[in-house]
Design an enzyme around this catalytic site. Structure first.
Site, PDB file in Angstrom:
ATOM      1  N   GLU A 132       0.822  -1.212   0.000  1.00  0.00           N
ATOM      2  CA  GLU A 132       0.000   0.000   0.000  1.00  0.00           C
ATOM      3  C   GLU A 132       0.857   1.265   0.000  1.00  0.00           C
ATOM      4  O   GLU A 132       1.769   1.402   0.824  1.00  0.00           O
ATOM      5  CB  GLU A 132      -0.943  -0.012   1.207  1.00  0.00           C
ATOM      6  CG  GLU A 132      -1.826   1.219   1.341  1.00  0.00           C
ATOM      7  CD  GLU A 132      -2.702   1.465   0.127  1.00  0.00           C
ATOM      8  OE1 GLU A 132      -3.302   0.504  -0.384  1.00  0.00           O
ATOM      9  OE2 GLU A 132      -2.778   2.632  -0.312  1.00  0.00           O
ATOM     10  N   THR A 148      -6.091   2.258  -5.236  1.00  0.00           N
ATOM     11  CA  THR A 148      -5.834   0.827  -5.050  1.00  0.00           C
ATOM     12  C   THR A 148      -6.628  -0.008  -6.057  1.00  0.00           C
ATOM     13  O   THR A 148      -6.098  -0.942  -6.664  1.00  0.00           O
ATOM     14  CB  THR A 148      -6.245   0.385  -3.627  1.00  0.00           C
ATOM     15  OG1 THR A 148      -5.404   1.028  -2.689  1.00  0.00           O
ATOM     16  CG2 THR A 148      -6.090  -1.123  -3.456  1.00  0.00           C
ATOM     17  N   HIS A 201      -1.081   3.443   4.737  1.00  0.00           N
ATOM     18  CA  HIS A 201      -2.043   4.259   3.989  1.00  0.00           C
ATOM     19  C   HIS A 201      -2.195   5.589   4.696  1.00  0.00           C
ATOM     20  O   HIS A 201      -2.172   5.643   5.919  1.00  0.00           O
ATOM     21  CB  HIS A 201      -3.394   3.517   3.936  1.00  0.00           C
ATOM     22  CG  HIS A 201      -4.391   4.142   3.010  1.00  0.00           C
ATOM     23  ND1 HIS A 201      -4.982   5.352   3.261  1.00  0.00           N
ATOM     24  CD2 HIS A 201      -4.902   3.702   1.830  1.00  0.00           C
ATOM     25  CE1 HIS A 201      -5.811   5.642   2.275  1.00  0.00           C
ATOM     26  NE2 HIS A 201      -5.784   4.663   1.389  1.00  0.00           N
ATOM     27  N   ASP A 234       1.331   0.175  -4.966  1.00  0.00           N
ATOM     28  CA  ASP A 234       0.153   0.462  -5.796  1.00  0.00           C
ATOM     29  C   ASP A 234       0.121   1.887  -6.326  1.00  0.00           C
ATOM     30  O   ASP A 234      -0.322   2.141  -7.432  1.00  0.00           O
ATOM     31  CB  ASP A 234      -1.158   0.101  -5.075  1.00  0.00           C
ATOM     32  CG  ASP A 234      -1.432   0.913  -3.818  1.00  0.00           C
ATOM     33  OD1 ASP A 234      -0.495   1.535  -3.280  1.00  0.00           O
ATOM     34  OD2 ASP A 234      -2.599   0.913  -3.362  1.00  0.00           O
ATOM     35  N   HIS A 235       0.621   2.847  -5.546  1.00  0.00           N
ATOM     36  CA  HIS A 235       0.628   4.250  -5.978  1.00  0.00           C
ATOM     37  C   HIS A 235       1.397   5.060  -4.947  1.00  0.00           C
ATOM     38  O   HIS A 235       1.856   4.511  -3.945  1.00  0.00           O
ATOM     39  CB  HIS A 235      -0.799   4.791  -6.147  1.00  0.00           C
ATOM     40  CG  HIS A 235      -1.684   4.510  -4.955  1.00  0.00           C
ATOM     41  ND1 HIS A 235      -1.598   5.195  -3.771  1.00  0.00           N
ATOM     42  CD2 HIS A 235      -2.650   3.572  -4.768  1.00  0.00           C
ATOM     43  CE1 HIS A 235      -2.474   4.720  -2.913  1.00  0.00           C
ATOM     44  NE2 HIS A 235      -3.124   3.709  -3.484  1.00  0.00           N
TER      45      HIS A 235
HETATM   46  C1  GP9 Z   1      -8.852   0.033   1.311  1.00  0.00           C
HETATM   47  C2  GP9 Z   1      -7.575   0.170   0.626  1.00  0.00           C
HETATM   48  C3  GP9 Z   1      -7.235   1.609   0.325  1.00  0.00           C
HETATM   49  O1  GP9 Z   1      -9.473  -1.184   1.330  1.00  0.00           O
HETATM   50  O2  GP9 Z   1      -7.341  -0.733  -0.357  1.00  0.00           O
HETATM   51  O3  GP9 Z   1      -7.549   2.054  -0.934  1.00  0.00           O
HETATM   52  P1  GP9 Z   1      -6.955   3.412  -1.547  1.00  0.00           P
HETATM   53  O4  GP9 Z   1      -7.490   4.561  -0.733  1.00  0.00           O
HETATM   54  O5  GP9 Z   1      -5.464   3.349  -1.475  1.00  0.00           O
HETATM   55  O6  GP9 Z   1      -7.430   3.446  -2.946  1.00  0.00           O
HETATM   56 MN    MN Z   2      -3.867   2.147  -2.214  1.00  0.00          MN
END
Ligand code: GP9
Ligand code: MN
Length: 714
Positions: free
Chosen positions: A258, A302, A419, A479-480
């Protein structure tokens, strides 16, 4: 008493009573039957008031009718329909942990069966509270406590009531947007819309969205697919024979890191490595590590990363593909392909609720056999931070399911602790000292990244100790970004830059994320090829020995000699192995040389200008092909040879423990799960974590034996 009686004997009084009943019932349901996750006082307040506005608006419609009797009847019908909607949602939620959408009502929802008789079996004894009001109202009429008010109501009063409802709704919406900006613009979770605006608004919102989608879909024509097929066959990059099939028959474990950015790799803060374990993995001789790999997500964050990883197509240009189309589109995704071609079992492990990003629906369309969301792990008082269960707990608690999966499996772990806003409790920090920039967000990012690194280390130790490591390919990717562009100047000094010189080119450089493929015996090294998330699927498929020629994927295998090094971003800017092409405020391309960061003057360099235009066309074409395929749901018209379309109705994420047990007992001696191979002994005691919530007491990790015992009790 008489006052009340008088009030109720007026038309508006009667209506107020109905609104009050509906309000009370809905709020009771919110708290008893749904888990909407209200986390602060404002959210509770919004949730408590949100049933009122739409009830006022809807019931006020009956006030426009002159004939008293009919007006009362219409009011009654609206009230009944509202109760039916509420109660159906309750039953539906018990079965699917989701809300009734337009498609559910129409019975066309591909993912979850409509409101079948099975829903009735989930009725519960306390449900009488949702219907008792009808008896109360009937008695009030029967004993003439309430009479129909025959006097005509002025149209102005009716209109004023509707306006009052609209005003209440605007107030509700305003409060919601202040608590959750872009509530409707960037939808994460249906539960959020219900939590903030209620069932009526959710249904209205969903119906409008569905109508819009259907309109675009119905405009699909045969030639649309021809163009797509032509593109994918031209774009196809044949596999590299050195790597093709190298992971054939192996488990594939995807670890979604994440918000993890490439700059963290090998970075030191206060002389200490931030992510020592991932650093060691990055340079391991059995890891193929990419250092010019970019994330390509849009607003779906995500979920966009997942869309690309699983389907080989981009997320949508606005919002999230998972939310808008993923629940209903025909998909040809990694879990289904791997299952059909190579006999893989698939599973997702994630510490957040299943409805977030609409995952519980989309995964069925992808053909995921299992989805272990938050509800499958043991919760303690402090097991969660912002977006779900802490990674160490989720990872350690997941192995009791992982060990039950038939091998080979395709398992995806979506971590969440790193996150925004990067919260970490003191007891979860092993003494890592965060940096001291001006932005607390930036400082905390290093703490949670360090925690994530530790979590992955523990998981790897388990993989090694359980033997899984030897027959698995482990793929890790960020992911980003975690640090947004507006905070990058605060980060700059840590990276050796001057905050004042920070520019758009520097921002785009930071969109690199790690991409590592690790497998015992794999010929690794640091690979400088430019690529992005869209290229992951063909890369993995080829390693697994699956030919991708017939699939509609717009990325290409990063290990292929034919891979073109143009990385397209969702906003149509791009990076090549030499240049970064952004858009200036005037809309003209802004071209930087990657090596020097120098801004190029296109007017004095017509050759480069022409080249940039050509690249831009290629980028636009790639995104267009992906968008047409998704927006028009074109895959319903095209089935690759040897592929059977996925029927989402065959998948359920409700009783997965039972499903695992059934599969194991059906296979008997043929069961290939780690558990079976280990002589029906759980490997969970091999998992070591320093998570304080679990501690050294191994019995705290819920073992398979415990689960079975619990399951038998229920
Ligand atoms: C929540 C997680 C976060 O389930 O995958 O998503 P994001 O805010 O990074 O798109
Ligand atoms: Mn994410």
């Amino acid at each position: 008493m008489n006052k009340i009686k008088n009030f109720l004997n007026k038309r508006l009084g009667f209506m107020t009573m109905l609104i009050a009943f509906l309000w009370i019932k809905t709020v009771i349901a919110y708290y008893i039957d749904f888990s909407l996750g209200a986390s602060d006082i404002l959210q509770h307040l919004i949730m408590i008031i949100n049933p009122i506005a739409t009830a006022v608006i809807l019931l006020s419609l009956a006030l426009y009718i002159n004939r008293a009797r009919i007006s009362y009847i219409v009011m009654g019908i609206i009230y009944l329909l509202e109760t039916v909607l509420l109660y159906s949602n309750i039953l539906y939620y018990r079965e699917f942990s989701d809300f009734i959408s337009f498609n559910t009502i129409m019975g066309v929802s591909k993912v979850s069966k409509g409101l079948g008789t099975s829903a009735m079996t989930s009725a519960s004894p306390h449900d009488f509270i949702y219907w008792i009001d009808f008896i109360v109202i009937a008695l009030l009429f029967a004993f003439h406590f309430i009479k129909i008010d025959k006097r005509p109501l002025r149209k102005l009063t009716a209109a004023a009531t509707t306006v009052l409802g609209i005003m209440l709704f605007s107030f509700n919406l305003m409060l919601s947007e202040s608590n959750r900006p872009q509530l409707l613009g960037r939808t994460f979770d249906r539960a959020y819309i219900v939590k903030y605006l209620g069932f009526n608004s959710f249904l209205a919102y969903d119906s409008i969205k569905t109508a819009q989608n259907n309109q675009v879909r119905s405009s699909a024509v045969g030639t649309d697919m021809d163009n797509v097929l032509q593109y994918t066959s031209q774009n196809y990059a044949k596999p590299n024979p050195v790597y093709f099939g190298k992971a054939k028959g192996k488990n594939i474990i995807i670890i979604h890191l994440e918000s993890f950015q490439q700059f963290l790799i090998n970075m030191k803060v206060n002389g200490q490595e931030v992510t020592p374990f991932l650093n060691s993995l990055y340079s391991d001789k059995n890891t193929m590590s990419f250092d010019n790999f970019y994330h390509e997500v849009g607003q779906g964050k995500t979920s966009d990363a997942e869309t690309m990883l699983e389907t080989g197509l981009f997320g949508t240009s606005e919002g999230s593909f998972f939310q808008s189309l993923g629940g209903d589109n025909t998909l040809q995704a990694a879990p289904a392909i791997l299952s059909q071609k190579e006999g893989y079992t698939s599973a997702v492990f994630h510490g957040n609720v299943g409805s977030f990003w609409n995952r519980d629906n989309v995964y069925k369309n992808m053909g995921y056999n299992y989805f272990f969301d938050e509800s499958y792990y043991n919760k303690t008082d402090n097991s969660n931070t912002g977006y779900g269960m802490k990674d160490k707990i989720m990872l350690s608690e997941s192995v009791k399911y992982l060990e039950q999966l038939q091998q080979p499996f395709y398992a995806k772990y979506i971590t969440v602790t790193n996150h925004y806003p990067f919260e970490l409790a003191d007891e979860d920090n092993d003494g890592f000292a965060k940096p001291n920039t001006n932005a607390e967000t930036v400082n905390n990012y290093f703490l949670t990244a360090h925690y994530l690194d530790n979590s992955i280390k523990e998981f790897f130790n388990y993989l090694k100790d359980s033997g899984l490591y030897d027959n698995s390919m482990i793929v890790l990717y960020g992911d980003h970004y975690g640090i947004s562009n507006d905070k990058n100047p605060d980060l700059a000094p840590l990276l050796g830059y001057n905050a004042d010189d920070w520019n758009d080119f520097n921002n785009s450089q930071l969109q690199r994320v790690p991409f590592m493929i690790h497998m015992k015996g794999l010929k690794g090294g640091i690979n400088h090829t430019y690529g992005g998330e869209i290229d992951v699927l063909p890369t993995i498929m080829h390693l697994a020995g699956v030919n991708t020629r017939d699939y509609i994927q717009v990325g290409t295998d990063l290990l292929s000699k034919d891979h073109k090094q143009i990385v397209a971003f969702r906003n149509k800017t791009f990076v090549t192995n030499k240049y970064t092409v952004l858009k200036g405020t005037d809309g003209k391309p802004e071209v930087y040389e990657n090596k020097t960061g120098e801004l190029m003057d296109l007017d004095t360099n017509p050759k480069l200008k022409e080249q940039v235009e050509k690249w831009q066309q290629e980028v636009n074409e790639k995104l267009k092909i992906s968008d047409v395929t998704n927006n028009k749901n074109l895959l319903r018209f095209y089935t690759p040879t040897g592929f059977t379309p996925v029927d989402p109705k065959n998948y359920s994420y409700q009783n997965e423990i039972q499903q695992l047990i059934d599969t194991r007992s059906k296979l008997g001696l043929k069961s290939t799960s780690v558990y079976s191979k280990n002589g029906n002994q759980s490997t969970t005691p091999l998992y070591n974590t320093d998570a304080p919530e679990i501690g050294n007491d191994r019995t705290n990790i819920d073992s398979w034996e415990n689960i079975l015992k619990e399951d038998a009790k229920n």
